[in-house]
Write a protein that holds these residues in place. Structure first.
Motif, PDB file in Angstrom:
ATOM      1  N   ALA A  55     -14.890  -1.778  -6.528  1.00 23.27           N
ATOM      2  CA  ALA A  55     -13.804  -1.051  -6.418  1.00 23.27           C
ATOM      3  C   ALA A  55     -12.841  -0.604  -7.603  1.00 23.27           C
ATOM      4  N   LEU A  56     -12.242   0.583  -7.754  1.00 23.41           N
ATOM      5  CA  LEU A  56     -11.506   0.745  -8.769  1.00 23.41           C
ATOM      6  C   LEU A  56     -10.420   0.002  -9.009  1.00 23.41           C
ATOM      7  N   PRO A  57     -10.171  -0.363 -10.330  1.00 16.34           N
ATOM      8  CA  PRO A  57      -9.337  -1.343 -10.546  1.00 16.34           C
ATOM      9  C   PRO A  57      -7.720  -1.102 -10.100  1.00 16.34           C
ATOM     10  N   TRP A  58      -7.557   0.176  -9.996  1.00 19.25           N
ATOM     11  CA  TRP A  58      -6.129   0.267  -9.405  1.00 19.25           C
ATOM     12  C   TRP A  58      -5.795   0.619  -7.934  1.00 19.25           C
ATOM     13  N   LEU A  59      -6.996   0.554  -7.336  1.00 20.12           N
ATOM     14  CA  LEU A  59      -6.892   1.033  -6.016  1.00 20.12           C
ATOM     15  C   LEU A  59      -6.275   0.180  -5.136  1.00 20.12           C
ATOM     16  N   ARG A  60      -6.389  -1.191  -4.995  1.00 24.41           N
ATOM     17  CA  ARG A  60      -5.518  -2.104  -4.367  1.00 24.41           C
ATOM     18  C   ARG A  60      -4.251  -1.969  -4.458  1.00 24.41           C
ATOM     19  N   GLU A  61      -3.540  -1.695  -5.612  1.00 29.40           N
ATOM     20  CA  GLU A  61      -2.111  -1.726  -5.686  1.00 29.40           C
ATOM     21  C   GLU A  61      -1.549  -0.338  -5.089  1.00 29.40           C
ATOM     22  N   ALA A  62      -2.443   0.804  -5.364  1.00 27.45           N
ATOM     23  CA  ALA A  62      -2.158   1.948  -4.620  1.00 27.45           C
ATOM     24  C   ALA A  62      -2.126   2.284  -3.244  1.00 27.45           C
ATOM     25  N   PHE A  63      -3.042   1.340  -2.695  1.00 28.10           N
ATOM     26  CA  PHE A  63      -3.309   1.467  -1.215  1.00 28.10           C
ATOM     27  C   PHE A  63      -1.865   0.669  -0.667  1.00 28.10           C
ATOM     28  N   TYR A  64      -1.596  -0.468  -0.974  1.00 31.68           N
ATOM     29  CA  TYR A  64      -0.660  -1.225  -0.864  1.00 31.68           C
ATOM     30  C   TYR A  64       0.714  -0.492  -1.067  1.00 31.68           C
ATOM     31  N   ALA A  65       0.965   0.365  -1.863  1.00 34.44           N
ATOM     32  CA  ALA A  65       2.118   0.806  -2.176  1.00 34.44           C
ATOM     33  C   ALA A  65       2.856   1.668  -1.026  1.00 34.44           C
ATOM     34  N   GLY A  66       2.094   2.068  -0.003  1.00 36.23           N
ATOM     35  CA  GLY A  66       2.519   2.394   1.162  1.00 36.23           C
ATOM     36  C   GLY A  66       3.579   1.532   2.086  1.00 36.23           C
ATOM     37  N   SER A  67       3.534   0.348   1.517  1.00 37.38           N
ATOM     38  CA  SER A  67       4.574  -0.613   2.001  1.00 37.38           C
ATOM     39  C   SER A  67       5.895  -0.377   1.775  1.00 37.38           C
ATOM     40  N   ALA A  68       5.927   0.293   0.506  1.00 32.94           N
ATOM     41  CA  ALA A  68       7.248   0.533  -0.036  1.00 32.94           C
ATOM     42  C   ALA A  68       7.707   2.078   0.043  1.00 32.94           C
ATOM     43  N   THR A  69       6.969   2.914   0.551  1.00 35.12           N
ATOM     44  CA  THR A  69       7.176   4.252   0.599  1.00 35.12           C
ATOM     45  C   THR A  69       7.834   4.838   2.173  1.00 35.12           C
ATOM     46  N   SER A  70       8.153   6.000   2.206  1.00 34.60           N
ATOM     47  CA  SER A  70       8.913   6.912   3.138  1.00 34.60           C
ATOM     48  C   SER A  70       9.991   6.305   4.112  1.00 34.60           C
ATOM     49  N   ASP A  71       9.908   5.006   4.492  1.00 34.36           N
ATOM     50  CA  ASP A  71      10.865   4.572   5.156  1.00 34.36           C
ATOM     51  C   ASP A  71      10.943   2.867   4.913  1.00 34.36           C
ATOM     52  N   THR A  72      11.930   2.372   5.611  1.00 33.13           N
ATOM     53  CA  THR A  72      12.102   0.773   5.433  1.00 33.13           C
ATOM     54  C   THR A  72      11.056   0.059   6.223  1.00 33.13           C
ATOM     55  N   ALA A  73      10.941  -1.149   6.204  1.00 33.86           N
ATOM     56  CA  ALA A  73       9.887  -1.891   7.092  1.00 33.86           C
ATOM     57  C   ALA A  73      10.304  -2.056   8.422  1.00 33.86           C
ATOM     58  N   ASP A  74      11.675  -2.051   8.901  1.00 30.16           N
ATOM     59  CA  ASP A  74      11.932  -1.887  10.337  1.00 30.16           C
ATOM     60  C   ASP A  74      11.924  -0.673  10.959  1.00 30.16           C
ATOM     61  N   GLU A  75      11.918   0.370  10.113  1.00 27.10           N
ATOM     62  CA  GLU A  75      11.926   1.691  10.548  1.00 27.10           C
ATOM     63  C   GLU A  75      10.265   2.140  10.830  1.00 27.10           C
ATOM     64  N   ARG A  76       9.370   1.312   9.853  1.00 28.91           N
ATOM     65  CA  ARG A  76       8.021   1.409  10.266  1.00 28.91           C
ATOM     66  C   ARG A  76       7.409   0.572  11.522  1.00 28.91           C
ATOM     67  N   LEU A  77       7.830  -0.424  11.549  1.00 33.77           N
ATOM     68  CA  LEU A  77       7.641  -1.144  12.702  1.00 33.77           C
ATOM     69  C   LEU A  77       7.834  -0.551  14.102  1.00 33.77           C
TER      70      LEU A  77
END
Length: 292
Positions: free
Chosen positions: A199-221
């Motif tokens: 896997a590309l060395p930066w991919l994992r961090e970039a993938f899970y960055a979705g947890s901190a984008t666009s809306d809050t955790a409660d809004e996402r749930l």
């Protein structure tokens, strides 16, 4: 080579298998960073249905986008919608494995009218990785009679201490692999080896960055729960990678979902209990067609 151009002109690879007709089953691999080859034919589901296996962006045979932020799991839902459009399907079934379940849930939330049924196989959680450390510790300790346990437990201890180079972390992490299976024998070792692409060395961090984008955790749930798509969640009782807690959380999030814990499986139940896995998934999908 089958591929399509996604929304940002990134070329993505897919394979359409099987002889089945009707609603396509879109299959999303996990990792993150693994391509669809490790899934094989999902205990025969890929032969009997109109199954479409996707290599996510920046993995396997798919292209690497210029904008790394588009690898976030929240953004990859757009690739699934582009694939549905490319196939010309009005509705699809979606199956995600592990980290791929995050993409699958995002897609179902964004396009509930396009998803007939959703299958989450050993999901990592609802909106990010959500294992229960106590459950993981108990699952691993229960394997103390296994011949590989001593080296795996030592690697687990060293990783928990931290302060390691990336190379040393990688070496030690490989020793944990037997914890992720109900049985660690020639068959499961061969299945594991098939899926280990770089896997590309930066991919994992970039993938899970979705947890901190666009809306809050409660809004996402809240957004995920509102999709109202019929959901089947599968977990492995011996999954020493993430345990069963993330699957239970995912099932609790989706009203009316069905949770099944396979008793002799780890993180890849289609390998360890293929008959039961296939029966559960096929039965769930066929019920939408009114089949017996």
């Amino acid at each position: 080579m089958p591929n399509y151009t996604s929304w940002d002109d990134t070329k993505l690879w897919y394979e359409r298998t099987g002889t089945g007709t009707g609603v396509p089953l879109l299959v999303l691999p996990g990792g993150p960073g693994m391509d669809a080859r490790y899934l094989d034919d999902l205990a025969g589901l890929g032969r009997d249905r109109d199954a479409v296996f996707l290599d996510p962006r920046a993995t396997g045979r798919s292209g690497v986008p210029q904008d790394r932020s588009t690898v976030a799991f929240t953004a990859q839902a757009r690739d699934v919608e582009a694939l549905r459009g490319h196939l010309g399907a009005d509705r699809v079934d979606v199956l995600g494995h592990s980290a791929g379940c995050l993409v699958a849930q995002e897609y179902a939330a964004a396009h509930p009218e396009r998803v007939r049924r959703l299958v989450l196989v050993t999901p990592v959680g609802r909106a990010a990785r959500e294992p229960d450390p106590a459950e993981i510790a108990a699952l691993r300790a229960a394997r103390s009679a296994e011949p590989w346990y001593a080296s795996a437990a030592e690697a687990d201890r060293r990783l928990a201490e931290g302060g390691l180079t990336a190379e040393r972390q990688s070496v030690l992490s490989a020793h944990l692999t037997p914890f992720f299976w109900y049985r660690w024998d020639d068959e499961t070792q061969a299945a594991y080896a098939r899926g280990q692409g770089a896997a590309l060395p930066w991919l994992r961090e970039a993938f899970y960055a979705g947890s901190a984008t666009s809306d809050t955790a409660d809004e996402r749930l809240a957004r995920l729960a509102a999709a109202r798509t019929p959901v089947l969640v599968l977990a492995g009782a011996y999954d020493g990678m993430i345990g069963t807690a993330p699957a239970r959380l995912a099932a609790a999030l989706h009203p009316g979902s069905r949770l099944e814990i396979l008793p002799r499986s780890g993180h890849r139940p289609w390998v360890e209990e293929p008959g039961l896995f296939r029966s559960l998934v096929a039965g769930f999908l066929d019920a939408a067609d009114g089949r017996p």
